[in-house]
Design a protein around this motif. Structure first.
Motif, mmCIF file in Angstrom:
data_model
loop_
_atom_site.group_PDB
_atom_site.id
_atom_site.type_symbol
_atom_site.label_atom_id
_atom_site.label_comp_id
_atom_site.label_asym_id
_atom_site.label_seq_id
_atom_site.Cartn_x
_atom_site.Cartn_y
_atom_site.Cartn_z
ATOM 1 N N PRO A 113 -1.592 5.038 11.609
ATOM 2 C CA PRO A 113 -3.049 4.899 11.566
ATOM 3 C C PRO A 113 -3.599 4.925 13.002
ATOM 4 O O PRO A 113 -3.003 4.319 13.891
ATOM 5 N N ARG A 150 5.422 1.529 -0.652
ATOM 6 C CA ARG A 150 6.327 1.743 0.479
ATOM 7 C C ARG A 150 7.695 1.107 0.243
ATOM 8 O O ARG A 150 8.725 1.641 0.649
ATOM 9 N N PRO A 178 -4.850 -5.755 9.169
ATOM 10 C CA PRO A 178 -5.596 -6.204 7.976
ATOM 11 C C PRO A 178 -4.978 -7.370 7.217
ATOM 12 O O PRO A 178 -5.698 -8.117 6.566
ATOM 13 N N ASP A 232 -3.041 2.290 -6.128
ATOM 14 C CA ASP A 232 -2.294 2.000 -4.898
ATOM 15 C C ASP A 232 -1.104 1.072 -5.174
ATOM 16 O O ASP A 232 -1.113 0.336 -6.163
ATOM 17 N N ASP A 233 -0.143 1.091 -4.284
ATOM 18 C CA ASP A 233 1.011 0.182 -4.339
ATOM 19 C C ASP A 233 1.661 0.189 -5.718
ATOM 20 O O ASP A 233 2.101 -0.859 -6.217
ATOM 21 N N LEU A 276 -17.120 -0.386 6.717
ATOM 22 C CA LEU A 276 -16.015 0.533 7.000
ATOM 23 C C LEU A 276 -16.263 1.900 6.357
ATOM 24 O O LEU A 276 -16.023 2.941 6.983
ATOM 25 N N GLU A 325 9.317 7.528 6.630
ATOM 26 C CA GLU A 325 9.636 7.398 8.053
ATOM 27 C C GLU A 325 10.747 8.352 8.462
ATOM 28 O O GLU A 325 10.955 8.593 9.652
ATOM 29 N N ASN A 366 -9.746 1.883 0.761
ATOM 30 C CA ASN A 366 -9.172 0.839 -0.096
ATOM 31 C C ASN A 366 -10.272 -0.047 -0.666
ATOM 32 O O ASN A 366 -11.135 -0.520 0.069
ATOM 33 N N GLU A 426 -6.124 8.296 5.166
ATOM 34 C CA GLU A 426 -6.489 7.021 4.538
ATOM 35 C C GLU A 426 -7.117 6.144 5.619
ATOM 36 O O GLU A 426 -6.547 6.004 6.713
ATOM 37 N N GLU A 465 4.255 6.568 -0.107
ATOM 38 C CA GLU A 465 3.826 5.895 1.124
ATOM 39 C C GLU A 465 5.057 5.516 1.949
ATOM 40 O O GLU A 465 6.134 5.333 1.392
ATOM 41 N N GLY A 466 4.839 5.337 3.244
ATOM 42 C CA GLY A 466 5.884 4.783 4.101
ATOM 43 C C GLY A 466 7.047 5.719 4.359
ATOM 44 O O GLY A 466 8.193 5.266 4.491
ATOM 45 N N GLN A 525 -4.966 7.227 8.821
ATOM 46 C CA GLN A 525 -3.565 7.647 8.746
ATOM 47 C C GLN A 525 -3.468 8.945 7.939
ATOM 48 O O GLN A 525 -4.008 9.025 6.827
ATOM 49 N N TYR A 530 4.843 7.020 8.851
ATOM 50 C CA TYR A 530 4.896 7.162 10.300
ATOM 51 C C TYR A 530 5.465 8.521 10.713
ATOM 52 O O TYR A 530 5.215 9.001 11.807
ATOM 53 N N ALA A 541 -8.406 -0.724 7.665
ATOM 54 C CA ALA A 541 -9.255 -1.596 8.488
ATOM 55 C C ALA A 541 -8.508 -2.205 9.676
ATOM 56 O O ALA A 541 -7.345 -2.594 9.546
ATOM 57 N N ARG A 542 -9.187 -2.282 10.793
ATOM 58 C CA ARG A 542 -8.683 -3.001 11.966
ATOM 59 C C ARG A 542 -9.817 -3.845 12.513
ATOM 60 O O ARG A 542 -10.972 -3.443 12.471
HETATM 61 P P1 C2E Z 1 -1.928 -0.022 1.999
HETATM 62 O O1 C2E Z 1 -3.233 0.391 1.419
HETATM 63 O O2 C2E Z 1 -0.730 0.152 1.135
HETATM 64 O O3 C2E Z 1 -1.813 0.769 3.343
HETATM 65 C C1 C2E Z 1 -0.638 1.274 3.833
HETATM 66 C C2 C2E Z 1 -0.065 0.348 4.846
HETATM 67 O O4 C2E Z 1 1.241 0.775 5.155
HETATM 68 C C3 C2E Z 1 -0.833 0.372 6.149
HETATM 69 O O5 C2E Z 1 -0.705 -0.917 6.756
HETATM 70 C C4 C2E Z 1 -0.062 1.371 6.963
HETATM 71 O O6 C2E Z 1 -0.200 1.193 8.352
HETATM 72 C C5 C2E Z 1 1.349 1.046 6.522
HETATM 73 N N1 C2E Z 1 2.231 2.194 6.689
HETATM 74 C C6 C2E Z 1 1.927 3.480 6.453
HETATM 75 N N2 C2E Z 1 2.995 4.261 6.694
HETATM 76 C C7 C2E Z 1 4.001 3.435 7.073
HETATM 77 C C8 C2E Z 1 5.367 3.651 7.447
HETATM 78 O O7 C2E Z 1 5.871 4.756 7.479
HETATM 79 N N3 C2E Z 1 6.090 2.544 7.756
HETATM 80 C C9 C2E Z 1 5.574 1.318 7.742
HETATM 81 N N4 C2E Z 1 6.361 0.294 8.076
HETATM 82 N N5 C2E Z 1 4.284 1.073 7.392
HETATM 83 C C10 C2E Z 1 3.521 2.132 7.061
HETATM 84 P P2 C2E Z 1 -1.948 -1.665 7.251
HETATM 85 O O8 C2E Z 1 -2.917 -0.745 7.885
HETATM 86 O O9 C2E Z 1 -1.457 -2.835 8.021
HETATM 87 O O10 C2E Z 1 -2.614 -2.163 5.904
HETATM 88 C C11 C2E Z 1 -1.980 -3.087 5.119
HETATM 89 C C12 C2E Z 1 -2.723 -3.294 3.849
HETATM 90 O O11 C2E Z 1 -3.993 -3.902 4.087
HETATM 91 C C13 C2E Z 1 -3.083 -2.002 3.141
HETATM 92 O O12 C2E Z 1 -2.003 -1.568 2.441
HETATM 93 C C14 C2E Z 1 -4.202 -2.455 2.251
HETATM 94 O O13 C2E Z 1 -3.703 -3.085 1.097
HETATM 95 C C15 C2E Z 1 -4.877 -3.487 3.091
HETATM 96 N N6 C2E Z 1 -6.058 -2.871 3.717
HETATM 97 C C16 C2E Z 1 -6.152 -2.177 4.857
HETATM 98 N N7 C2E Z 1 -7.418 -1.789 5.070
HETATM 99 C C17 C2E Z 1 -8.147 -2.231 4.023
HETATM 100 C C18 C2E Z 1 -9.512 -2.140 3.640
HETATM 101 O O14 C2E Z 1 -10.356 -1.535 4.310
HETATM 102 N N8 C2E Z 1 -9.883 -2.745 2.468
HETATM 103 C C19 C2E Z 1 -8.985 -3.380 1.702
HETATM 104 N N9 C2E Z 1 -9.411 -3.937 0.587
HETATM 105 N N10 C2E Z 1 -7.688 -3.485 2.006
HETATM 106 C C20 C2E Z 1 -7.269 -2.916 3.159
#
Ligand code: C2E
Ligand code: CA
Ligand code: CA
Length: 526
Positions: free
Chosen positions: A499, A439, A313, A415-416, A333, A475, A353, A298, A472-473, A284, A494, A301-302
């Motif tokens: 991503p 976000r 994820p 993060d977060d 990854l 839109e 991450n 960034e 983050e986030g 992303q 977005y 993972a998928r």
């Molecule tokens: P995160 O690290 O806070 O990643 C950002 C998440 O917000 C991503 O969801 C991304 O798709 C989503 N996002 C980004 N921009 C927007 C937006 O404008 N609107 C909305 N609604 N969502 C947005 P994703 O990919 O589903 O990942 C969710 C969480 O899963 C990540 O949050 C992270 O905590 C975890 N994650 C993902 N990949 C990995 C990884 O490889 N390792 C670890 N440990 N955690 C991961």
């Protein structure tokens, strides 16, 4: 216990001596009553055999003494053997480290308790599993791990009612059988007491070690009254507790079986999926504000599941974290993401991450460096994102892992930010390079001034501590404009791109290049 009474000191010997004295007395009675002794005496005098008789008497006495001594020695040897047998039996039934009953003895004791069970008496089996125990071993060593296990065993001994049983099933798992005559509330109170007692710090070698416990409880019922079945049910309840956040307890309910079966399938699927390379990074875009120049991606993972398609994820990261598979998943990854990022323009950064558990693995920095070396990706282009949970769980481990990563040139982002409990102290102490504003704050930015004030405060806080901030986030254009005006350094959302897989990312980069040529200063992909 019965065996010690059988061979108790001196009883056997005394009995034997009394028998011998009785025999001697009978001989004396016969000898005097029937005149055998007189006859024998005169015979000896007449034939001058008195010395010979005295000699035989002395030899006889010596033989009796030798026999008695032999008998003593024999009994001593028997007692020694009985004690050794008891010791072996005790070792086979108890855990060597804590002295608690082991699994085998626990099952025997449980059977004994159910047989002696009075009507109206109720029993329940508890499985008590420690949380955050592995890091204790990893960080402080096995001696500390053993000290923690012993301290927990002592606390359990004190809390579990004397009519109950406590056992160590192995590793960091304990079990108890507890009577609870007064109803399920007593069970709840007891479980809460156990959790609180285990949560209290354990002092070891000038360290304060913290562990937690999750408890599964299975009450004995008419159709579930076998020890193994109850342990299994308590285990299921315990896993349910772990899944819901640890440091808690759950009482077994029938539907837990089905949920756990699904969970077990997911775990084995996940293990297979990692081995088969089904996990891929999506990328992303992250842009600089207000120019919207692309600064990197960034990796998220998928799971490319062979039958279920693309899985997000949130469906597998928590399971991977709880089962310890997160490390293998991360390295796979990271390797793929570095290989892909090698083809990007060299100024672009890659963020990955890192899960909280990974910071407790002392090999993390070396393994990251090994992957960077192998793929030829510059450490200065890599950024690791960690959440606040990671630093709250174990500040010491987080500090050493993050410092090692920064020493090899890798940047660290928190993060977060805003969703956890990190304090100013943590921010100063750990020297993050970047704060990522969660976000949830960005999406509510326009709904109320409170959210906006908070985001503004975070941006100012970052700036005052010399840290960049990423929102983050994003839109909407209005959010983008507001954040740019407040001085937020980077944006992600977005609005700039979702991503995307490796090949789409490459096309995205080509388009961004073209857009930049056509409209210098802007790399907005929309
Ligand atoms: P995160 O690290 O806070 O990643 C950002 C998440 O917000 C991503 O969801 C991304 O798709 C989503 N996002 C980004 N921009 C927007 C937006 O404008 N609107 C909305 N609604 N969502 C947005 P994703 O990919 O589903 O990942 C969710 C969480 O899963 C990540 O949050 C992270 O905590 C975890 N994650 C993902 N990949 C990995 C990884 O490889 N390792 C670890 N440990 N955690 C991961
Ligand atoms: Ca992230
Ligand atoms: Ca985030």
């Amino acid at each position: 216990m019965a065996k010690t009474q059988k061979y108790s000191w001196g009883q056997g010997e005394l009995y034997e001596m009394l028998c011998l004295m009785m025999i001697g007395y009978c001989i004396w009675v016969f000898g005097t009553k029937f005149g055998f002794f007189d006859y024998f005496f005169y015979f000896a005098i007449r034939h001058d055999l008195l010395n010979l008789v005295m000699l035989s008497g002395c030899i006889g006495l010596g033989a009796v003494a030798a026999t008695i001594r032999k008998s003593f020695l024999l009994r001593k040897a028997m007692r020694g053997r009985a004690a050794a047998e008891m010791r072996t039996e005790s070792i086979a039934r108890h855990d060597a480290l804590t002295g608690l009953a082991n699994r085998r003895f626990f099952l025997e004791l449980f059977d004994g308790m159910t047989k002696a069970h009075q009507p109206g008496d109720r029993l329940a089996v508890m499985v008590i599993d420690l949380d955050r125990f592995k890091p204790v071993n990893d960080v402080h060593g096995h001696a500390a791990g053993n000290a923690v296990i012993c301290a927990v065993a002592d606390r359990l001994r004190q809390i579990v009612p004397s009519r109950g049983v406590v056992a160590r099933l192995g590793g960091d798992e304990f079990a108890a059988v507890v009577p609870y005559g007064e109803g399920p509330d007593t069970l709840i109170v007891l479980a809460e007491q156990i959790i609180a007692a285990i949560r209290a710090p354990i002092h070891w070698n000038h360290n304060r070690i913290h562990v937690d416990a999750t408890i599964g409880i299975a009450p004995v019922t008419l159709d579930n009254n076998e020890a193994e079945g109850l342990l299994h049910a308590a285990d299921l309840a315990m896993y349910e507790g772990k899944r819901d956040g640890r440091g808690t307890f759950r009482i077994f309910a029938a539907e837990m079986g089905a949920a756990l079966k699904a969970r077990a399938e997911l775990e084995s699927d996940l293990r297979l999926g990692i081995a088969r390379g089904e996990f891929v990074p999506f990328f992303q875009p992250v842009v600089r504000l207000p120019s919207e120049d692309l600064v990197g991606f960034e990796a998220l993972a998928r799971w490319n599941h062979p039958t279920k398609g693309l899985i997000a994820p949130d469906q597998f990261i928590p399971v991977a974290e709880q089962t310890g598979m997160i490390g293998d998943l991360f390295y796979s990854l990271l390797h793929q993401a570095c290989m892909s990022a090698q083809n990007w323009p060299p100024h672009l950064l890659l963020s990955v991450n890192v899960a909280p558990q990974q910071l407790q693995d002392p090999r993390l920095p070396q393994r990251v460096l090994a992957i960077l070396t192998e793929t030829g990706f510059a450490p200065s282009r890599l950024e690791t994102e960690i959440t606040e949970t990671a630093i709250i769980n174990d500040l010491q481990a987080a500090r050493s892992a993050l410092m090692s990563l920064q020493n090899i040139g890798v940047k660290i982002a928190l993060d977060d930010f805003g969703t956890g409990y990190s304090s100013l102290y943590h921010l100063r102490e750990l020297r993050f390079n970047k704060l990522k504003i969660d976000r949830s704050y960005v999406t509510t930015l326009m709904q109320g001034s409170e959210g906006a004030k908070l985001v503004d405060a975070i941006i100012q806080l970052g700036a005052s501590l010399g840290m960049e901030t990423t929102a983050e986030g994003i839109e909407t254009v209005s959010n983008l404009d507001w954040l740019s005006r407040q001085g937020c350094t980077f944006g992600q959302g977005y609005l700039f791109g979702r991503p995307m897989p490796k090949d789409v990312t490459e096309r995205f980069l080509e388009n961004a290049q073209i857009a930049k040529l056509e409209q210098p200063g802007r790399a907005n992909a929309g």
